[in-house]
Design a protein around this motif. Sequence first.
Motif, mmCIF file in Angstrom:
data_model
loop_
_atom_site.group_PDB
_atom_site.id
_atom_site.type_symbol
_atom_site.label_atom_id
_atom_site.label_comp_id
_atom_site.label_asym_id
_atom_site.label_seq_id
_atom_site.Cartn_x
_atom_site.Cartn_y
_atom_site.Cartn_z
ATOM 1 N N ALA A 280 21.433 18.088 45.362
ATOM 2 C CA ALA A 280 20.261 18.558 45.999
ATOM 3 C C ALA A 280 20.473 18.776 47.599
ATOM 4 N N ASP A 281 21.078 17.594 48.356
ATOM 5 C CA ASP A 281 21.281 17.649 49.410
ATOM 6 C C ASP A 281 22.310 18.822 50.090
ATOM 7 N N VAL A 283 22.910 21.602 48.191
ATOM 8 C CA VAL A 283 22.211 23.012 47.971
ATOM 9 C C VAL A 283 21.382 23.209 49.343
ATOM 10 N N GLU A 284 20.678 22.446 49.907
ATOM 11 C CA GLU A 284 19.991 22.562 51.050
ATOM 12 C C GLU A 284 20.918 22.862 52.319
ATOM 13 N N ARG A 287 21.987 26.586 51.621
ATOM 14 C CA ARG A 287 20.877 27.518 51.937
ATOM 15 C C ARG A 287 20.803 27.764 53.604
ATOM 16 N N ARG A 288 20.686 26.641 54.267
ATOM 17 C CA ARG A 288 20.719 26.791 55.680
ATOM 18 C C ARG A 288 21.890 27.398 56.347
ATOM 19 N N VAL A 304 23.462 28.318 44.351
ATOM 20 C CA VAL A 304 23.233 27.069 45.062
ATOM 21 C C VAL A 304 24.607 26.606 45.626
#
Length: 443
Positions: A280-281, A283-284, A287-288, A304
């Motif tokens: 999850a980290d 993926v974030e 995205r950034r 992702v």
Amino acid sequence: MSSEFAIRAADLSKCYQMYEKPGHRLKQFFAPRVDKALGRNARTFYKEFWALRGASFEIARGETVGIVGRNGSGKSTLLQMLCGTLSPTGGSVEINGRIAALLELGAGFNPEFTGRENVFLNGAVLGMTQEQITARFSDIEAFADIGAFIDQPLKTYSSGMAVRLAFSVATYADADILVIDEALSVGDFAFQAKCMRRLQEFIEGGGTLLFVSHDIVSVKKLCSRCIYLKHGEMRAIGPSEDVCELYLAETNRDEGLALGGDSVRPVSMVAAGDAGGPDADEVEIFRRRVAPFRRHASPKCEFVGVDLLDERGGRLHFAEWGQRVTVKAWLDVAESIDQLVVAFYMRDRMQVDLMGTNTEYEGITMEGLVPGERVALTFSFDNYLKAGDYGLCLIAADKSIVTSQYFDWIDVAETLKSVDRRGQTTWALFNPGIAATFTRSGV
């Protein structure tokens, strides 16, 4: 490491005093003296900024060493202290031999003097006698190749002309150590190629080169070892390939800035249950990283994560000519999709698609995807692109409808730097493995 060193630095550091207001400088001058007279602890009106701290290394005679790092990492500060134009706050530096430096555009030149006059001025600064400069002037002038501008004031020069002259003088100064700091970035392609040949000659002649550049390809090509500076500290020192890869990987992670015939063949589509991929980290972070670039995303399905991999499965940011490169991308499915098509393209700086393919063309079928699935795909190709920077475009679309629906489209999901094969230059857009023959017949 050779006992006969060219440069030796021990705990080299530079600290600057940063004042919030101009008046604080005056207070800093008087207040500590008053405090001392009154027996109080001295007050300070500044904050310390360490441009460089604790740099220790040794460079042997004849060695070529690169210095990499982001802007503000301390590269130029280090070079200025090595060249003696900046005094260190702490530590020491020893130089064994004559040093010539090209630290910044126009350094050591007088804008009111002509090019000819600046050659003699800068040559004298570099330790050459007037007789030596006169004897080499024709070579310096020929290499700079600025024509009649040699007798015009430097203030009339373009940035490229000024660096031509400065580089020419520095490399004809018979220095034992040559320091180059990003100066070649303003030159045109032909002059950069000529400079590289000149640097190779200097190296082959036993000279010591200290080379600072954001051009990782040039650093790898010229330098056997590399120093990586980060936030004013030495992050790593070692073989150029290893250190450059660390620098690029950390830059990509921290700021999302990777460096950054085609026979194209999909290798596999990984089953959803085995897709793995980023957490999850991560993926974030992805995205950034891609947020500054154009992206068309829908809630149904999104990329992702993406990696560029070498033949051993390790991440890469630059690829040599002919090297096998694998693109691995992960997608998360949020809504049911009847038929999914995924494409990738390698693009140049002008966003022109140079090569690529999609799963439909390659015979891969992705049907009946359900919410919660993760899909991973890999595409592999042999890199025959000319030296330069390229972007990876990723597209995910729905094949089952007449009107195309793009689930996700990222213009620059990752970047790749291509490197020419050793000893050769690819002048065309790409240079695939071409077979050539030669025959002679009797006369």
